[in-house]
Design a protein around this motif. Sequence first.
Motif, PDB file in Angstrom:
ATOM      1  N   PRO A  10       0.826  -1.213   0.000  1.00  7.38           N
ATOM      2  CA  PRO A  10       0.000   0.000   0.000  1.00  7.38           C
ATOM      3  C   PRO A  10       0.866   1.272   0.000  1.00  7.38           C
ATOM      4  O   PRO A  10       0.792   2.075   0.916  1.00  7.38           O
ATOM      5  CB  PRO A  10      -0.807  -0.142   1.301  1.00  7.38           C
ATOM      6  CG  PRO A  10       0.098  -0.920   2.207  1.00  7.38           C
ATOM      7  CD  PRO A  10       0.950  -1.800   1.345  1.00  7.38           C
ATOM      8  N   THR A  11       1.662   1.422  -1.057  1.00  3.10           N
ATOM      9  CA  THR A  11       2.535   2.601  -1.125  1.00  3.10           C
ATOM     10  C   THR A  11       1.952   3.695  -2.007  1.00  3.10           C
ATOM     11  O   THR A  11       2.499   4.785  -2.080  1.00  3.10           O
ATOM     12  CB  THR A  11       3.917   2.241  -1.691  1.00  3.10           C
ATOM     13  OG1 THR A  11       3.737   1.333  -2.770  1.00  3.10           O
ATOM     14  CG2 THR A  11       4.809   1.622  -0.660  1.00  3.10           C
ATOM     15  N   GLY A  12       0.895   3.390  -2.720  1.00  5.01           N
ATOM     16  CA  GLY A  12       0.290   4.392  -3.598  1.00  5.01           C
ATOM     17  C   GLY A  12      -1.014   3.810  -4.108  1.00  5.01           C
ATOM     18  O   GLY A  12      -1.370   2.684  -3.755  1.00  5.01           O
ATOM     19  N   HIS A  13      -1.715   4.591  -4.928  1.00  6.72           N
ATOM     20  CA  HIS A  13      -2.977   4.080  -5.458  1.00  6.72           C
ATOM     21  C   HIS A  13      -2.694   2.973  -6.463  1.00  6.72           C
ATOM     22  O   HIS A  13      -1.706   3.022  -7.186  1.00  6.72           O
ATOM     23  CB  HIS A  13      -3.761   5.224  -6.103  1.00  6.72           C
ATOM     24  CG  HIS A  13      -4.179   6.249  -5.083  1.00  6.72           C
ATOM     25  ND1 HIS A  13      -5.199   6.008  -4.196  1.00  6.72           N
ATOM     26  CD2 HIS A  13      -3.686   7.456  -4.782  1.00  6.72           C
ATOM     27  CE1 HIS A  13      -5.317   7.046  -3.383  1.00  6.72           C
ATOM     28  NE2 HIS A  13      -4.412   7.944  -3.722  1.00  6.72           N
ATOM     29  N   MET A  14      -3.584   1.992  -6.491  1.00  7.44           N
ATOM     30  CA  MET A  14      -3.345   0.829  -7.333  1.00  7.44           C
ATOM     31  C   MET A  14      -3.421   1.212  -8.814  1.00  7.44           C
ATOM     32  O   MET A  14      -4.270   2.006  -9.212  1.00  7.44           O
ATOM     33  CB  MET A  14      -4.390  -0.236  -7.002  1.00  7.44           C
ATOM     34  CG  MET A  14      -3.813  -1.629  -6.978  1.00  7.44           C
ATOM     35  SD  MET A  14      -5.078  -2.851  -6.663  1.00  7.44           S
ATOM     36  CE  MET A  14      -5.166  -2.836  -4.905  1.00  7.44           C
ATOM     37  N   THR A  15      -2.534   0.625  -9.606  1.00  4.63           N
ATOM     38  CA  THR A  15      -2.421   1.022 -11.009  1.00  4.63           C
ATOM     39  C   THR A  15      -2.897  -0.081 -11.961  1.00  4.63           C
ATOM     40  O   THR A  15      -3.055  -1.241 -11.564  1.00  4.63           O
ATOM     41  CB  THR A  15      -0.956   1.318 -11.376  1.00  4.63           C
ATOM     42  OG1 THR A  15      -0.232   0.075 -11.401  1.00  4.63           O
ATOM     43  CG2 THR A  15      -0.293   2.264 -10.381  1.00  4.63           C
ATOM     44  N   LEU A  16      -3.031   0.325 -13.209  1.00  3.28           N
ATOM     45  CA  LEU A  16      -3.367  -0.641 -14.254  1.00  3.28           C
ATOM     46  C   LEU A  16      -2.273  -1.712 -14.349  1.00  3.28           C
ATOM     47  O   LEU A  16      -2.562  -2.871 -14.645  1.00  3.28           O
ATOM     48  CB  LEU A  16      -3.494   0.113 -15.594  1.00  3.28           C
ATOM     49  CG  LEU A  16      -3.953  -0.706 -16.791  1.00  3.28           C
ATOM     50  CD1 LEU A  16      -5.380  -1.227 -16.600  1.00  3.28           C
ATOM     51  CD2 LEU A  16      -3.873   0.134 -18.076  1.00  3.28           C
ATOM     52  N   GLY A  17      -1.028  -1.337 -14.086  1.00  7.18           N
ATOM     53  CA  GLY A  17       0.072  -2.315 -14.077  1.00  7.18           C
ATOM     54  C   GLY A  17      -0.149  -3.377 -13.014  1.00  7.18           C
ATOM     55  O   GLY A  17      -0.020  -4.576 -13.277  1.00  7.18           O
ATOM     56  N   ILE A 208       0.566   7.269 -15.590  1.00  9.69           N
ATOM     57  CA  ILE A 208       0.064   6.138 -14.804  1.00  9.69           C
ATOM     58  C   ILE A 208      -1.452   6.131 -14.822  1.00  9.69           C
ATOM     59  O   ILE A 208      -2.082   7.140 -14.500  1.00  9.69           O
ATOM     60  CB  ILE A 208       0.517   6.266 -13.329  1.00  9.69           C
ATOM     61  CG1 ILE A 208       2.034   6.451 -13.251  1.00  9.69           C
ATOM     62  CG2 ILE A 208       0.082   5.047 -12.520  1.00  9.69           C
ATOM     63  CD1 ILE A 208       2.529   6.823 -11.874  1.00  9.69           C
ATOM     64  N   VAL A 209      -2.046   5.007 -15.166  1.00 10.26           N
ATOM     65  CA  VAL A 209      -3.496   4.879 -15.046  1.00 10.26           C
ATOM     66  C   VAL A 209      -3.781   4.237 -13.691  1.00 10.26           C
ATOM     67  O   VAL A 209      -3.316   3.128 -13.407  1.00 10.26           O
ATOM     68  CB  VAL A 209      -4.087   4.009 -16.178  1.00 10.26           C
ATOM     69  CG1 VAL A 209      -5.580   3.774 -15.955  1.00 10.26           C
ATOM     70  CG2 VAL A 209      -3.845   4.668 -17.536  1.00 10.26           C
ATOM     71  N   TYR A 210      -4.492   4.973 -12.844  1.00 12.03           N
ATOM     72  CA  TYR A 210      -4.896   4.415 -11.551  1.00 12.03           C
ATOM     73  C   TYR A 210      -6.270   3.774 -11.711  1.00 12.03           C
ATOM     74  O   TYR A 210      -7.113   4.288 -12.476  1.00 12.03           O
ATOM     75  CB  TYR A 210      -4.948   5.527 -10.492  1.00 12.03           C
ATOM     76  CG  TYR A 210      -3.590   6.130 -10.204  1.00 12.03           C
ATOM     77  CD1 TYR A 210      -2.635   5.419  -9.480  1.00 12.03           C
ATOM     78  CD2 TYR A 210      -3.246   7.401 -10.684  1.00 12.03           C
ATOM     79  CE1 TYR A 210      -1.383   5.955  -9.231  1.00 12.03           C
ATOM     80  CE2 TYR A 210      -1.988   7.944 -10.433  1.00 12.03           C
ATOM     81  CZ  TYR A 210      -1.058   7.210  -9.705  1.00 12.03           C
ATOM     82  OH  TYR A 210       0.181   7.738  -9.468  1.00 12.03           O
ATOM     83  N   LEU A 211      -6.494   2.694 -10.968  1.00 18.13           N
ATOM     84  CA  LEU A 211      -7.760   1.966 -11.127  1.00 18.13           C
ATOM     85  C   LEU A 211      -8.956   2.853 -10.810  1.00 18.13           C
ATOM     86  O   LEU A 211     -10.030   2.660 -11.355  1.00 18.13           O
ATOM     87  CB  LEU A 211      -7.789   0.721 -10.241  1.00 18.13           C
ATOM     88  CG  LEU A 211      -6.693  -0.325 -10.517  1.00 18.13           C
ATOM     89  CD1 LEU A 211      -6.962  -1.587  -9.709  1.00 18.13           C
ATOM     90  CD2 LEU A 211      -6.592  -0.656 -11.996  1.00 18.13           C
ATOM     91  N   LEU A 212      -8.760   3.836  -9.937  1.00 19.14           N
ATOM     92  CA  LEU A 212      -9.890   4.682  -9.565  1.00 19.14           C
ATOM     93  C   LEU A 212      -9.939   5.999 -10.349  1.00 19.14           C
ATOM     94  O   LEU A 212     -10.746   6.865 -10.037  1.00 19.14           O
ATOM     95  CB  LEU A 212      -9.884   4.947  -8.051  1.00 19.14           C
ATOM     96  CG  LEU A 212     -10.156   3.704  -7.194  1.00 19.14           C
ATOM     97  CD1 LEU A 212     -10.122   4.051  -5.705  1.00 19.14           C
ATOM     98  CD2 LEU A 212     -11.502   3.058  -7.550  1.00 19.14           C
ATOM     99  N   ASP A 213      -9.101   6.145 -11.362  1.00 20.71           N
ATOM    100  CA  ASP A 213      -9.193   7.343 -12.214  1.00 20.71           C
ATOM    101  C   ASP A 213     -10.574   7.408 -12.868  1.00 20.71           C
ATOM    102  O   ASP A 213     -11.115   6.382 -13.303  1.00 20.71           O
ATOM    103  CB  ASP A 213      -8.143   7.290 -13.342  1.00 20.71           C
ATOM    104  CG  ASP A 213      -6.768   7.783 -12.901  1.00 20.71           C
ATOM    105  OD1 ASP A 213      -6.678   8.424 -11.835  1.00 20.71           O
ATOM    106  OD2 ASP A 213      -5.793   7.524 -13.633  1.00 20.71           O
ATOM    107  N   GLU A 214     -11.104   8.629 -12.964  1.00 20.07           N
ATOM    108  CA  GLU A 214     -12.370   8.829 -13.678  1.00 20.07           C
ATOM    109  C   GLU A 214     -12.160   8.477 -15.153  1.00 20.07           C
ATOM    110  O   GLU A 214     -11.055   8.683 -15.672  1.00 20.07           O
ATOM    111  CB  GLU A 214     -12.773  10.313 -13.630  1.00 20.07           C
ATOM    112  CG  GLU A 214     -12.998  10.885 -12.251  1.00 20.07           C
ATOM    113  CD  GLU A 214     -14.320  10.442 -11.666  1.00 20.07           C
ATOM    114  OE1 GLU A 214     -15.179   9.985 -12.431  1.00 20.07           O
ATOM    115  OE2 GLU A 214     -14.474  10.531 -10.431  1.00 20.07           O
ATOM    116  N   PRO A 215     -13.226   7.999 -15.849  1.00 23.92           N
ATOM    117  CA  PRO A 215     -13.072   7.640 -17.263  1.00 23.92           C
ATOM    118  C   PRO A 215     -12.425   8.744 -18.109  1.00 23.92           C
ATOM    119  O   PRO A 215     -11.557   8.463 -18.943  1.00 23.92           O
ATOM    120  CB  PRO A 215     -14.506   7.365 -17.714  1.00 23.92           C
ATOM    121  CG  PRO A 215     -15.204   6.924 -16.466  1.00 23.92           C
ATOM    122  CD  PRO A 215     -14.556   7.677 -15.335  1.00 23.92           C
TER     123      PRO A 215
END
Length: 332
Positions: A10-17, A208-215
């Motif tokens: 848990p070091t940052g927001h979860m990413t598409l990677g 970076i694409v974060y999983l919670l990024d808005e569309p």
Amino acid sequence: MTRIFSGIKPTGHMTLGNYLGAVRQWVAADQEPDDALFCVVDLHALTVEHEPARVRRLSRQAATLLIAAGLDPRRCTLFVQSHVDEHTRLAYLLECTATDGELRRMIQYREKAAKAQAAGDGVRLSLLTYPVLMAADILAYGAGEVPVGDDQRQHVELTRDLAVRFNQRYGHTFTVPQATHPAVAARVMDLQDPTSKMGKSHENGAGIVYLLDEPEVVRRKVMRAVTDSGDGAVVHDRETRPGVANLLDILAACTGGDPAALAEGYSGYGALKRDVADAVVELLRPLRQRHAELAADPAQVDEVLREGAERARGLARPVVDRAYEAIGLLRP
Ligand code: TYM
């Protein structure tokens, strides 16, 4: 059945990677509570400069996102590393098995230590011993398979070495695990800097694409992805066209195709980027919705984590106790 274990920091927001390289494999695994263990590895988040409240918040968020991504708490064991003391208990025995030299050779240690030094921060000792704690995470459960992205290869290799060495010296104690990687997108690259990994804590969030990024944010990031100069041809070649290859990998991972074959359907970057943006937005839509529902009831997630930790403890304790005995410690 082979037991699988994997974890996320848990070091940052979860990413598409994180999702394409690891989490999706966890969700796809045949799950039985005792044979599929997934862990929010919070102790690992303390190896570099950290903000206490943020680590706590991101730990719960990671667990919530993992459930939202499809981990079913009735069919796997989901827990937080620091809730199960066996990890640190075992890590010490493995520190007595590993050597200073082999830890200093770890690529991630060298990169992160250099970064900490450049920032004027001290290099925490735990950054050096990090892979030993990771080995303990895996070996405490007798896990046979470790589904991870490509960047964890060297750490799982070290885990294997430590298991074999311990077993040879003190008698068979640990299962020797194997890393598994997805066929495509085992290493998703940063959209702005396609020669480096898309990482949670990369300085520049634009790649970076974060999983919670808005569309709309996902679309903007993908449309602005760095592509390669030259003739504008769409071919899958990681060496000469890393930006385009990364987009094709992401598209293939989202739609189930083959990256090189997909390339043949495009004559320009614009259409490719639009399709990638659509595919990623669609992939993340249900996850974002489910996350919003779950986040409204954090007590439910906390209860999942409490039950998960209890089950995990029950599985790890006998293995770690056996290791204490084998290495020569007088038992109470
Ligand atoms: P972490 O938290 O950096 O990443 C979690 C998982 O996501 C994968 N991953 C990626 N895959 C593809 N492309 C990317 N750009 C990308 N970025 C991250 C990682 O490979 C990982 O599978 N040391 C581990 C956490 C850990 C662990 C463990 C894993 C601690 N103990 C025991 C497995 C087993 C880490 O830092 O992952």
